[in-house]
Design a protein around this motif. Structure first.
Motif, short mmCIF file in Angstrom:
data_model
loop_
_atom_site.label_atom_id
_atom_site.label_comp_id
_atom_site.label_asym_id
_atom_site.label_seq_id
_atom_site.Cartn_x
_atom_site.Cartn_y
_atom_site.Cartn_z
N PRO A 57 48.96 43.83 -49.88
CA PRO A 57 49.64 43.27 -51.19
C PRO A 57 48.87 42.02 -51.90
O PRO A 57 48.71 41.99 -52.99
N GLN A 58 48.24 41.31 -50.94
CA GLN A 58 47.35 40.33 -51.49
C GLN A 58 46.33 40.55 -52.16
O GLN A 58 46.01 39.97 -53.28
N ALA A 59 45.69 41.82 -51.71
CA ALA A 59 44.46 41.98 -52.15
C ALA A 59 44.89 42.83 -53.41
O ALA A 59 44.10 42.69 -54.55
N LYS A 60 45.81 43.58 -53.59
CA LYS A 60 46.45 44.28 -54.75
C LYS A 60 46.66 43.14 -55.94
O LYS A 60 46.22 43.23 -57.09
N LEU A 61 47.03 41.96 -55.46
CA LEU A 61 47.42 40.99 -56.39
C LEU A 61 46.04 40.39 -57.02
O LEU A 61 45.94 40.17 -58.08
N ALA A 62 45.36 40.13 -56.15
CA ALA A 62 43.88 39.60 -56.50
C ALA A 62 43.14 40.62 -57.42
O ALA A 62 42.58 39.97 -58.50
N LEU A 63 43.27 41.81 -57.10
CA LEU A 63 42.50 43.01 -57.97
C LEU A 63 43.23 43.10 -59.24
O LEU A 63 42.46 43.20 -60.21
N GLN A 71 29.19 48.96 -68.32
CA GLN A 71 28.08 50.00 -67.91
C GLN A 71 27.91 50.08 -66.38
O GLN A 71 27.89 51.21 -65.98
N ASN A 72 27.88 48.90 -65.79
CA ASN A 72 27.91 48.95 -64.18
C ASN A 72 29.03 49.66 -63.65
O ASN A 72 29.17 50.29 -62.65
N ARG A 107 28.60 48.12 -57.69
CA ARG A 107 27.86 46.93 -58.64
C ARG A 107 28.65 46.32 -59.31
O ARG A 107 28.27 45.12 -59.65
N PHE A 108 29.54 47.09 -60.15
CA PHE A 108 30.52 46.15 -60.86
C PHE A 108 31.30 45.12 -60.19
O PHE A 108 31.45 44.04 -60.79
N VAL A 109 31.76 45.38 -59.05
CA VAL A 109 32.53 44.45 -58.39
C VAL A 109 31.60 43.20 -58.12
O VAL A 109 32.04 41.96 -58.14
N LEU A 110 30.35 43.44 -57.56
CA LEU A 110 29.57 42.11 -57.36
C LEU A 110 28.88 41.71 -58.57
O LEU A 110 29.22 40.37 -58.41
N GLN A 111 28.86 42.19 -59.55
CA GLN A 111 28.27 41.52 -60.84
C GLN A 111 29.45 40.90 -61.77
O GLN A 111 29.22 39.72 -61.94
#
Length: 248
Positions: free
Chosen positions: A4-10, A26-27, A34-38
Motif C-alpha cells: 500500500p505504501q508503494a501504491k500511495l507513493a506512485l 515520450q520516455n 526510463r520514464f521512472v528514472l528520468q
C-alpha cells in the motif's frame, strides 16, 4: 503486488496528479523504466567536463531558439509580421542585429577555445537563420502570434506574455507542461502550433506520433484548444528549420 505504501507513493506521480513534459511522456511511450528514472527519480546521465572544441547540437539549438524568440518580438513591435517579400530586407536587418546580440551574450559560456571554431559555428547559424527568414516569405498567410508560449513552467524569462503559470490538463487526463515555440494564426483566425527542430529529420513522412516518440505537435495542438477555447486549431507541426534538416 506492490505494498500500500508503494501504491500511495506512485499515486503522487499519476499522469493526472502532476504535470509532465513532452520528453517525459515520450520516455513513457518508449520505455516505462526510463520514464521512472528520468521523470520520477530525476536521474540523468552524468555530465563529464569536455573541452569546448565545437558547438554541440544542444548549444546550437539553444542559440537558434533564443534568436527566433527575440527576433519575433522585435518584428512584432515594428509591424513586420508576417514577413513578406516587401519587408524581407528590413526583417533581415533586424535578424542580423538580434543574432549579434545573442551571440555576444552567450560567447563567454559557449565559445570553444579556438576562436575560429566559434566563428564558423556562428556563421553557420546565421546562414541557416537567413535562409529560414527567406522561406518565411513563401507563405505569409500564417502570421506569427505567440512565441515561446509556455504553460506550467516556473521560469518566465524568455517567454510570451500570454504564457500560463499553471499546467494544462487535457481531456485524456494528462497534466501537461511545456512551451510552444511558435503559434501562428491564419486570416480566418485558426491557430497552429510549430515546434522548431535544429537537428536531422527524424520524423517520417505522414507520421503522427511515431509510436509515442514524437508527441509535441499533437499535444501542443490539444493545449491550444484548451488555452483558446472556441478557436479552431488546425493542428501542430515540426519544422526542421536548419540546413541539417533541409528546412523540412
Amino acid at each position: 503486488s506492490p505494498a500500500p505504501q508503494a501504491k500511495l507513493a506512485l499515486a503522487l506521480h499519476d499522469l493526472g496528479a502532476r504535470s509532465y513534459s513532452p520528453t517525459g511522456l515520450q520516455n513513457f511511450a518508449a520505455c516505462p523504466y526510463r520514464f521512472v528514472l528520468q521523470a520520477i527519480h530525476r536521474l540523468s546521465p552524468r555530465e563529464e567536463p569536455q573541452p569546448l572544441e565545437e558547438l554541440d547540437p544542444l548549444q546550437r539549438g539553444s542559440l537558434v531558439h533564443q534568436v527566433l524568440f527575440e527576433l519575433h518580438g522585435v518584428l512584432r513591435d515594428r509591424g513586420l509580421l508576417p514577413v513578406t517579400a516587401k519587408n524581407h530586407e528590413q526583417a533581415r536587418t533586424h535578424l542580423d542585429a538580434v543574432l549579434a546580440d545573442v551571440v555576444a551574450k552567450n560567447k563567454d559560456d559557449l565559445a570553444p577555445a579556438i576562436e575560429r571554431v566559434w566563428e564558423d559555428g556562428v556563421a553557420g547559424i546565421g546562414a541557416d537563420l537567413r535562409e529560414w527568414l527567406r522561406r518565411a516569405t513563401f507563405d505569409p498567410t500564417w502570421k506569427p502570434a505567440f512565441f515561446e508560449l509556455s504553460f506550467g513552467l516556473k521560469e518566465r524569462g524568455g517567454r510570451d506574455a500570454g504564457s500560463l503559470d499553471t499546467p494544462v490538463q487535457l481531456d485524456c487526463g494528462i497534466l501537461f507542461r511545456g512551451s510552444i515555440d511558435l503559434v501562428e494564426q491564419s486570416p480566418s483566425g485558426a491557430l497552429r502550433a510549430t515546434d522548431y527542430k535544429t537537428g536531422k529529420v527524424r520524423a517520417k513522412e505522414g507520421m503522427v506520433i511515431g509510436g509515442g516518440e514524437t508527441l509535441q505537435p499533437v499535444l501542443y495542438a490539444l493545449v491550444l484548444e484548451k488555452v483558446h477555447p472556441g478557436v479552431k486549431v488546425q493542428g501542430g507541426r515540426l519544422y526542421y528549420c536548419t540546413s541539417v534538416g533541409e528546412f523540412t
